[in-house]
Design a protein around this motif. Structure first.
Motif, PDB file in Angstrom:
ATOM      1  N   ASP A   3       0.816  -1.252   0.016  1.00  0.00           N
ATOM      2  CA  ASP A   3       0.017   0.060   0.033  1.00  0.00           C
ATOM      3  C   ASP A   3       0.786   1.215   0.107  1.00  0.00           C
ATOM      4  O   ASP A   3       0.760   2.305  -0.593  1.00  0.00           O
ATOM      5  N   VAL A   4       2.118   1.273   0.794  1.00  0.00           N
ATOM      6  CA  VAL A   4       3.001   2.402   0.713  1.00  0.00           C
ATOM      7  C   VAL A   4       3.225   2.838  -0.543  1.00  0.00           C
ATOM      8  O   VAL A   4       3.727   3.951  -0.772  1.00  0.00           O
ATOM      9  N   ILE A   5       3.746   1.719  -1.502  1.00  0.00           N
ATOM     10  CA  ILE A   5       4.200   2.061  -2.935  1.00  0.00           C
ATOM     11  C   ILE A   5       3.140   2.673  -3.619  1.00  0.00           C
ATOM     12  O   ILE A   5       3.191   3.608  -4.391  1.00  0.00           O
ATOM     13  N   LEU A   6       1.904   2.282  -3.461  1.00  0.00           N
ATOM     14  CA  LEU A   6       0.591   2.718  -4.337  1.00  0.00           C
ATOM     15  C   LEU A   6       0.473   4.296  -3.739  1.00  0.00           C
ATOM     16  O   LEU A   6       0.150   5.028  -4.750  1.00  0.00           O
ATOM     17  N   THR A   7       0.443   4.572  -2.417  1.00  0.00           N
ATOM     18  CA  THR A   7       0.384   5.749  -2.109  1.00  0.00           C
ATOM     19  C   THR A   7       1.457   6.668  -2.633  1.00  0.00           C
ATOM     20  O   THR A   7       1.139   7.718  -2.964  1.00  0.00           O
ATOM     21  N   VAL A   8       2.616   6.343  -2.934  1.00  0.00           N
ATOM     22  CA  VAL A   8       3.661   7.136  -3.311  1.00  0.00           C
ATOM     23  C   VAL A   8       3.591   7.418  -4.639  1.00  0.00           C
ATOM     24  O   VAL A   8       3.764   8.534  -5.120  1.00  0.00           O
ATOM     25  N   MET A   9       2.963   6.395  -5.591  1.00  0.00           N
ATOM     26  CA  MET A   9       2.677   6.562  -6.640  1.00  0.00           C
ATOM     27  C   MET A   9       1.588   7.597  -6.851  1.00  0.00           C
ATOM     28  O   MET A   9       1.556   8.490  -8.129  1.00  0.00           O
ATOM     29  N   GLU A  10       0.638   7.595  -6.137  1.00  0.00           N
ATOM     30  CA  GLU A  10      -0.484   8.460  -6.206  1.00  0.00           C
ATOM     31  C   GLU A  10       0.011   9.963  -6.155  1.00  0.00           C
ATOM     32  O   GLU A  10      -0.821  10.956  -6.254  1.00  0.00           O
ATOM     33  N   ARG A  15       6.692   4.085 -10.069  1.00  0.00           N
ATOM     34  CA  ARG A  15       6.842   2.922  -9.381  1.00  0.00           C
ATOM     35  C   ARG A  15       8.056   2.720  -9.097  1.00  0.00           C
ATOM     36  O   ARG A  15       8.511   2.145  -7.773  1.00  0.00           O
ATOM     37  N   GLU A  16       9.201   3.049 -10.081  1.00  0.00           N
ATOM     38  CA  GLU A  16      10.738   2.658  -9.664  1.00  0.00           C
ATOM     39  C   GLU A  16      11.216   3.269  -8.640  1.00  0.00           C
ATOM     40  O   GLU A  16      11.897   3.020  -8.024  1.00  0.00           O
ATOM     41  N   ARG A  17      10.604   4.953  -8.750  1.00  0.00           N
ATOM     42  CA  ARG A  17      11.252   5.790  -7.827  1.00  0.00           C
ATOM     43  C   ARG A  17      10.526   5.434  -6.242  1.00  0.00           C
ATOM     44  O   ARG A  17      11.431   5.428  -5.380  1.00  0.00           O
ATOM     45  N   ALA A  18       9.247   4.954  -6.131  1.00  0.00           N
ATOM     46  CA  ALA A  18       8.866   4.547  -5.119  1.00  0.00           C
ATOM     47  C   ALA A  18       9.458   3.186  -4.598  1.00  0.00           C
ATOM     48  O   ALA A  18       9.623   3.128  -3.002  1.00  0.00           O
ATOM     49  N   GLU A  19       9.641   2.280  -5.393  1.00  0.00           N
ATOM     50  CA  GLU A  19      10.214   1.111  -4.923  1.00  0.00           C
ATOM     51  C   GLU A  19      11.744   1.580  -4.254  1.00  0.00           C
ATOM     52  O   GLU A  19      12.214   0.798  -3.222  1.00  0.00           O
ATOM     53  N   LEU A  20      12.377   2.254  -5.013  1.00  0.00           N
ATOM     54  CA  LEU A  20      13.897   2.800  -4.730  1.00  0.00           C
ATOM     55  C   LEU A  20      13.911   3.495  -3.428  1.00  0.00           C
ATOM     56  O   LEU A  20      14.893   3.033  -2.463  1.00  0.00           O
ATOM     57  N   ALA A  23      13.262   0.909  -0.678  1.00  0.00           N
ATOM     58  CA  ALA A  23      14.398  -0.041  -0.517  1.00  0.00           C
ATOM     59  C   ALA A  23      15.550   0.743   0.413  1.00  0.00           C
ATOM     60  O   ALA A  23      16.373   0.403   1.287  1.00  0.00           O
ATOM     61  N   LYS A  24      15.680   1.938  -0.199  1.00  0.00           N
ATOM     62  CA  LYS A  24      16.754   3.008   0.589  1.00  0.00           C
ATOM     63  C   LYS A  24      16.583   3.204   1.870  1.00  0.00           C
ATOM     64  O   LYS A  24      17.283   3.459   2.937  1.00  0.00           O
ATOM     65  N   THR A  25      15.341   3.667   2.245  1.00  0.00           N
ATOM     66  CA  THR A  25      15.028   3.870   3.640  1.00  0.00           C
ATOM     67  C   THR A  25      14.561   2.804   4.581  1.00  0.00           C
ATOM     68  O   THR A  25      14.721   2.679   5.976  1.00  0.00           O
ATOM     69  N   GLY A  26      14.218   1.773   3.925  1.00  0.00           N
ATOM     70  CA  GLY A  26      14.138   0.401   4.734  1.00  0.00           C
ATOM     71  C   GLY A  26      12.953   0.482   5.823  1.00  0.00           C
ATOM     72  O   GLY A  26      13.151  -0.001   6.950  1.00  0.00           O
ATOM     73  N   SER A  27      12.063   1.241   5.312  1.00  0.00           N
ATOM     74  CA  SER A  27      11.060   1.708   6.210  1.00  0.00           C
ATOM     75  C   SER A  27       9.479   1.898   5.309  1.00  0.00           C
ATOM     76  O   SER A  27       9.830   1.822   4.158  1.00  0.00           O
ATOM     77  N   ILE A  33      10.006   8.160   3.580  1.00  0.00           N
ATOM     78  CA  ILE A  33      10.159   7.815   2.329  1.00  0.00           C
ATOM     79  C   ILE A  33       9.957   9.182   1.370  1.00  0.00           C
ATOM     80  O   ILE A  33      10.620   9.471   0.502  1.00  0.00           O
ATOM     81  N   MET A  34       8.708  10.188   1.817  1.00  0.00           N
ATOM     82  CA  MET A  34       8.714  11.237   1.066  1.00  0.00           C
ATOM     83  C   MET A  34       9.920  12.240   1.250  1.00  0.00           C
ATOM     84  O   MET A  34      10.262  13.103   0.322  1.00  0.00           O
ATOM     85  N   GLU A  35      10.790  12.280   2.587  1.00  0.00           N
ATOM     86  CA  GLU A  35      11.507  13.172   2.832  1.00  0.00           C
ATOM     87  C   GLU A  35      12.889  12.652   1.935  1.00  0.00           C
ATOM     88  O   GLU A  35      13.629  13.408   1.413  1.00  0.00           O
ATOM     89  N   TRP A  36      12.874  11.423   1.752  1.00  0.00           N
ATOM     90  CA  TRP A  36      14.024  10.820   0.836  1.00  0.00           C
ATOM     91  C   TRP A  36      13.869  11.005  -0.450  1.00  0.00           C
ATOM     92  O   TRP A  36      14.940  11.441  -1.154  1.00  0.00           O
ATOM     93  N   LEU A  37      12.741  11.032  -0.878  1.00  0.00           N
ATOM     94  CA  LEU A  37      12.359  11.230  -2.382  1.00  0.00           C
ATOM     95  C   LEU A  37      12.892  12.809  -2.482  1.00  0.00           C
ATOM     96  O   LEU A  37      13.198  13.277  -3.712  1.00  0.00           O
ATOM     97  N   LEU A  38      12.305  13.700  -1.904  1.00  0.00           N
ATOM     98  CA  LEU A  38      12.413  15.045  -1.933  1.00  0.00           C
ATOM     99  C   LEU A  38      13.890  15.348  -1.828  1.00  0.00           C
ATOM    100  O   LEU A  38      14.247  16.475  -2.503  1.00  0.00           O
ATOM    101  N   SER A  39      14.720  14.627  -1.267  1.00  0.00           N
ATOM    102  CA  SER A  39      16.091  14.958  -0.937  1.00  0.00           C
ATOM    103  C   SER A  39      16.931  14.352  -2.099  1.00  0.00           C
ATOM    104  O   SER A  39      18.265  14.687  -1.949  1.00  0.00           O
TER     105      SER A  39
END
Length: 316
Positions: A3-10, A15-20, A23-27, A33-39
């Motif tokens: 569900d968290v990947i679907l939420t990020v995609m929304e 999808r690749e960025r969400a899965e990455l 995987a990087k945050t391990g959370s 997850i959003m802080e990592w994506l924006l950073s």
């Protein structure tokens, strides 16, 4: 897909960025997850498929001098632009998501590179995402409350219907008992009346016999029918007084008509008992007797319970 990947995609990410990011945050925490994506907007997944390809570094090597128009035309595209709103996107997934959300259809390659967000823009974007997540959570909680309220209303309505049905059944049973008592009392009244008339007729007959006068014509009275009974109660007994001991030690006391069946006593106990609601049998202490199913159809006068008796309630 989690569900968290679907939420990020929304939220507009591929999808690749969400899965990455997961995987990087391990959370599974959305804020992390959003802080990592924006950073890490420049980080990409090595196995990315279908996305917009970064320009080949060899294309940036200095070439022989050409006119400015040819240089601009040969420059590798760095992003995809939405011609309807002017937004830049890095991958085809971002373009598809934007098109599905906005309905825009016109896109073209652009040599303009999508600039990373500033710290203020990141905070603003993160705040928007958090507000959207909060709104979804509130909507979900409101929906769950409404569903729980509907279930509770259905449960209450079902309980009321059961109570109403039981109340009607109890009223019908009580009405039946009252009618049986009325009939028994009326039969007893008629029987007493016939006995009185017979006694009066016997008196007149004896008086006429000793005085020598002609005997009066007997009155047109119905013959007295006497039903053979077991343990015949006293002649002046019209009711049976029963003391009923329940399983919790409490006692019920009630008067019944002589001709009422033992089943009326059982129904009275079921309606008024204060102990646990469980199947039971009725017994007498002395002489000890356990009443069978056949006994419940017999009148009380034939069961040796008149003029009074004590019944014990025994779990069956």
């Amino acid at each position: 897909m989690p569900d968290v990947i679907l939420t990020v995609m929304e939220m507009g990410f591929s999808r690749e960025r969400a899965e990455l990011a997961v995987a990087k945050t391990g959370s599974q925490d959305m804020q992390a997850i959003m802080e990592w994506l924006l950073s890490h907007e420049e980080d990409t997944d090595a196995g990315h498929e279908g996305g917009f390809q970064e320009p080949n570094p060899l294309s940036l090597v200095e070439q022989p001098e050409q006119n400015s128009s040819e240089s601009t035309q040969n420059q590798a595209p760095k992003s995809i632009r939405c011609d309807d709103c002017g937004k830049l996107f890095k991958s085809n997934q971002e373009v598809e998501f934007h098109a599905s959300k906005s309905g825009h259809e016109n896109f073209s390659e652009s040599t303009e590179e999508k600039k990373p967000l500033t710290e203020e823009e990141k905070k603003e974007q993160l705040a928007k995402i958090e507000a959207k997540l909060k709104q979804r959570r509130l909507e979900r909680e409101q929906r769950e409350k409404e569903e729980a309220l509907l279930r509770e209303k259905a449960r209450i309505r079902s309980g009321k219907e059961l109570l109403e049905a039981k109340k009607k059944q109890d009223e019908l049973e009580m009405k039946k008992i009252i009618e049986q008592r009325k009939r028994a009392k009326e039969e007893e009244r008629l029987a007493r009346q016939r006995v009185k008339e017979q006694i009066e007729q016997d008196k007149l007959a004896r008086k006429a016999k000793f005085s020598g006068s002609p005997m009066p014509e007997p009155s047109q009275t119905q013959p007295i029918s006497v039903r053979p009974v077991e343990n015949k109660p006293p002649s002046n007994c019209t009711e049976v007084r029963l003391q009923i001991r329940l399983t919790d030690g409490k006692t019920l006391t009630q008067n019944f008509g002589l001709k009422e069946p033992l089943s009326a006593v059982k129904l009275f106990i079921e309606i008024n008992r204060t102990d646990e609601k469980a199947p039971f049998k009725l017994i007498t202490s002395y002489p000890k007797r356990v009443f069978s199913e056949e006994d419940y159809d017999k009148p009380l006068e034939s069961l040796g319970l008149a003029p009074s008796a004590t019944l014990n309630v025994l779990k069956s």
